[in-house]
Write a protein that holds these residues in place. Structure first.
Motif, PDB file in Angstrom:
ATOM      1  N   THR A 178      37.486  49.743  40.022  1.00  0.00           N
ATOM      2  CA  THR A 178      38.489  49.285  40.984  1.00  0.00           C
ATOM      3  C   THR A 178      37.967  48.011  41.631  1.00  0.00           C
ATOM      4  O   THR A 178      36.889  48.006  42.225  1.00  0.00           O
ATOM      5  N   ILE A 179      38.741  46.928  41.516  1.00  0.00           N
ATOM      6  CA  ILE A 179      38.315  45.624  42.017  1.00  0.00           C
ATOM      7  C   ILE A 179      38.723  45.490  43.477  1.00  0.00           C
ATOM      8  O   ILE A 179      39.843  45.826  43.857  1.00  0.00           O
ATOM      9  N   VAL A 227      33.619  50.855  42.514  1.00  0.00           N
ATOM     10  CA  VAL A 227      34.336  49.785  43.200  1.00  0.00           C
ATOM     11  C   VAL A 227      33.535  48.507  43.002  1.00  0.00           C
ATOM     12  O   VAL A 227      32.354  48.438  43.338  1.00  0.00           O
ATOM     13  N   LEU A 228      34.196  47.508  42.424  1.00  0.00           N
ATOM     14  CA  LEU A 228      33.577  46.208  42.169  1.00  0.00           C
ATOM     15  C   LEU A 228      33.956  45.269  43.310  1.00  0.00           C
ATOM     16  O   LEU A 228      35.071  44.757  43.381  1.00  0.00           O
ATOM     17  N   ASP A 229      33.045  45.084  44.243  1.00  0.00           N
ATOM     18  CA  ASP A 229      33.240  44.247  45.424  1.00  0.00           C
ATOM     19  C   ASP A 229      32.958  42.799  45.031  1.00  0.00           C
ATOM     20  O   ASP A 229      31.829  42.438  44.719  1.00  0.00           O
ATOM     21  N   MET A 230      34.006  41.960  45.056  1.00  0.00           N
ATOM     22  CA  MET A 230      33.885  40.584  44.576  1.00  0.00           C
ATOM     23  C   MET A 230      33.457  39.593  45.656  1.00  0.00           C
ATOM     24  O   MET A 230      33.346  38.394  45.377  1.00  0.00           O
ATOM     25  N   THR A 231      33.173  40.058  46.870  1.00  0.00           N
ATOM     26  CA  THR A 231      32.934  39.116  47.960  1.00  0.00           C
ATOM     27  C   THR A 231      31.640  38.318  47.806  1.00  0.00           C
ATOM     28  O   THR A 231      31.472  37.286  48.464  1.00  0.00           O
ATOM     29  N   GLY A 232      30.736  38.763  46.941  1.00  0.00           N
ATOM     30  CA  GLY A 232      29.520  37.988  46.688  1.00  0.00           C
ATOM     31  C   GLY A 232      29.715  36.885  45.671  1.00  0.00           C
ATOM     32  O   GLY A 232      28.836  36.042  45.469  1.00  0.00           O
ATOM     33  N   TYR A 233      30.877  36.870  45.009  1.00  0.00           N
ATOM     34  CA  TYR A 233      31.190  35.882  43.976  1.00  0.00           C
ATOM     35  C   TYR A 233      32.182  34.905  44.598  1.00  0.00           C
ATOM     36  O   TYR A 233      33.384  35.011  44.419  1.00  0.00           O
TER      37      TYR A 233
END
Length: 454
Positions: free
Chosen positions: A77-78, A97-103
């Motif tokens: 889950t993105i 859960v794939l937390d994209m805030t570091g990208y």
């Protein structure tokens, strides 16, 4: 005897260098968004939590994570910053859960266009574009924390949509880079209409890595509140301001009484029982706007220049769109909301008739915007005094029977939220292409059932 290793443990052992979040309290928090705005979703999503959360920072880290999850058949889950309202980022089947805030890198800015990684916060984009005299075409009231990928995957429009329509209008999103979810992930560039086949699908049919978006010329925006004693006068002013072709504006919102009474942080500027119009108009248009206010019998009770806003770091934008709902819920936890689209040319009549029909139960808050075809209308985020789920469903049916569109904010099924419509075949084909194992946010699309984590 050693206990068997779970798929999640195998994943973490295989990729120990990634930023894994394993604290149960943080995992629970990062498995949620603002779906609690809906008492229906709050009940239905209770206890839905990921097994783990990971925050990659490079494309290579994302690729290795995706490949490993595909091999292990782990649901993904993105997530951006979790500012959505429909449980978009709540996993129904555990998994990752794939937390994209570091990208979150800003890649480049050019005249009329910018490109950035999906995890960048929208406020950071404007910091990069404003020195060159450019700004985002539309941004949500949650722009300080919302990410670019989150806006694309779960958002609709916002401040600026009065000029440029919703985010999905042709020309607002120029292209994107996405990754397939399979043991050998592929990275693909999609442009124009093809890119929009991933829009507002809650990360169910592709993992977006980068987005290329159109920009608008920046303006020094004057932020004002105009108050009125009468509903009709306030609505007529809002409509006249929205229509005025010589007045550059970024936002026009109409708050019928008693909605302003719930905006307690602005109470000194909103007389009890008033109807109010919130606007962002170019500073050069202040005199003409004031003439419109006076012509409709109103008073400007709040005024802040762009310089004032920059110095205070406080903006009326954070009282618009669904931030209005958030402020109201802080005052009255018995409220929820609707999402209504009115008919261009009929919106004033429809707003007036529906406000009278549901007086005291459905409180009118309307946002002026352009449609996908460029026609001026309103999208409402009415406050509703919640009694039962049955009554809420009845109100939604009655609005639809009346002839206005309701995008149901009380469901986590994508198609049901879009007024019950099926997905276009080209969107389904993109789902099959980018998520052949059906691992992305399972359970959110009607014909893709929940797949439990192994």
């Amino acid at each position: 005897m050693n206990a068997p290793v779970s798929a999640i443990e195998r994943l973490q052992l295989e990729l120990p260098e990634l930023d894994w979040i394993t604290d149960p309290n943080r995992i629970e928090r990062l498995s949620q968004d603002f779906s609690w705005f809906s008492p229906v979703l709050k009940r239905r999503l209770e206890g839905k939590v990921a097994d783990t959360v990971v925050r990659p920072r490079t494309e290579d880290e994302i690729r290795r994570l995706v490949a490993a999850c595909a091999k292990l058949k782990l649901p993904l889950t993105i997530r951006g910053s979790g500012t959505g309202n429909y449980g978009q980022t709540t996993p129904l089947a555990g998994g990752v859960v794939l937390d994209m805030t570091g990208y979150n890198a800003m890649l480049w800015v050019r005249p009329g266009v910018a490109r950035a990684q999906a995890g960048i916060r929208l406020a950071e984009i404007e910091k990069a574009t404003r020195p060159g005299g450019q700004e985002l075409r539309c941004l949500p009231s949650t722009y300080r924390s919302a990410t670019l990928g989150g806006l694309f995957g779960g958002g609709f429009g916002g401040v600026g949509s009065i000029n440029h329509g919703p985010l999905g209008a042709p020309g607002n999103v120029i292209g994107l880079k996405a990754m397939t979810i399979e043991p050998e992930p592929q990275v693909v560039e999609l442009r124009g209409a093809e890119a929009l086949r991933m829009h507002h699908l809650w990360g169910t049919n592709g993992l977006v890595l980068e987005l290329e978006i159109a920009l608008a010329p920046a303006q020094p925006w004057l932020e004002t509140l105009a108050t009125f004693t009468g509903f009709d006068a306030a609505l007529a002013f809002a409509d006249a301001l929205a229509r005025a072709p010589g007045l550059a504006k970024r936002e026009v919102a109409f708050f019928a009484s008693p909605v302003p009474d719930h905006l307690t942080q602005l109470a000194e500027h909103l007389p009890r029982g008033c109807h109010a119009v919130l606007s962002l108009v170019a500073e050069a248009g202040e005199e003409a706007m004031n003439e419109l206010v006076a012509a409709h019998g109103g008073s400007v009770t709040y005024r802040r220049t762009a310089e004032d806003v920059a110095k205070s770091n406080r903006t009326l934008m954070e009282y618009t769109w669904n931030h209005t709902t958030l402020h109201a819920l802080r005052v009255d936890k018995g409220l929820t909301y609707l999402q209504t689209s009115f008919t261009p040319g009929e919106h004033v009549r429809q707003i007036t008739e529906l406000a009278k029909r549901y007086e005291g139960e459905v409180l009118m808050h309307a946002e002026f915007l352009r449609t996908m075809d460029g026609l001026l209308t309103c999208s409402a985020l009415q406050l509703v005094r919640f009694s039962t789920e049955e009554r809420l469903a009845q109100i939604i049916r009655e609005h639809r029977d009346y002839g206005v569109r309701i995008n149901d904010p009380h469901t986590f099924i994508v198609e049901d939220g879009k007024a019950g419509g099926e997905l276009p075949e080209e969107v389904v084909a993109l789902k099959r292409r980018f998520d052949p194992l059906a691992l992305l946010n399972p359970g959110k699309l009607r014909h893709w059932p929940v797949r439990s984590a192994p």
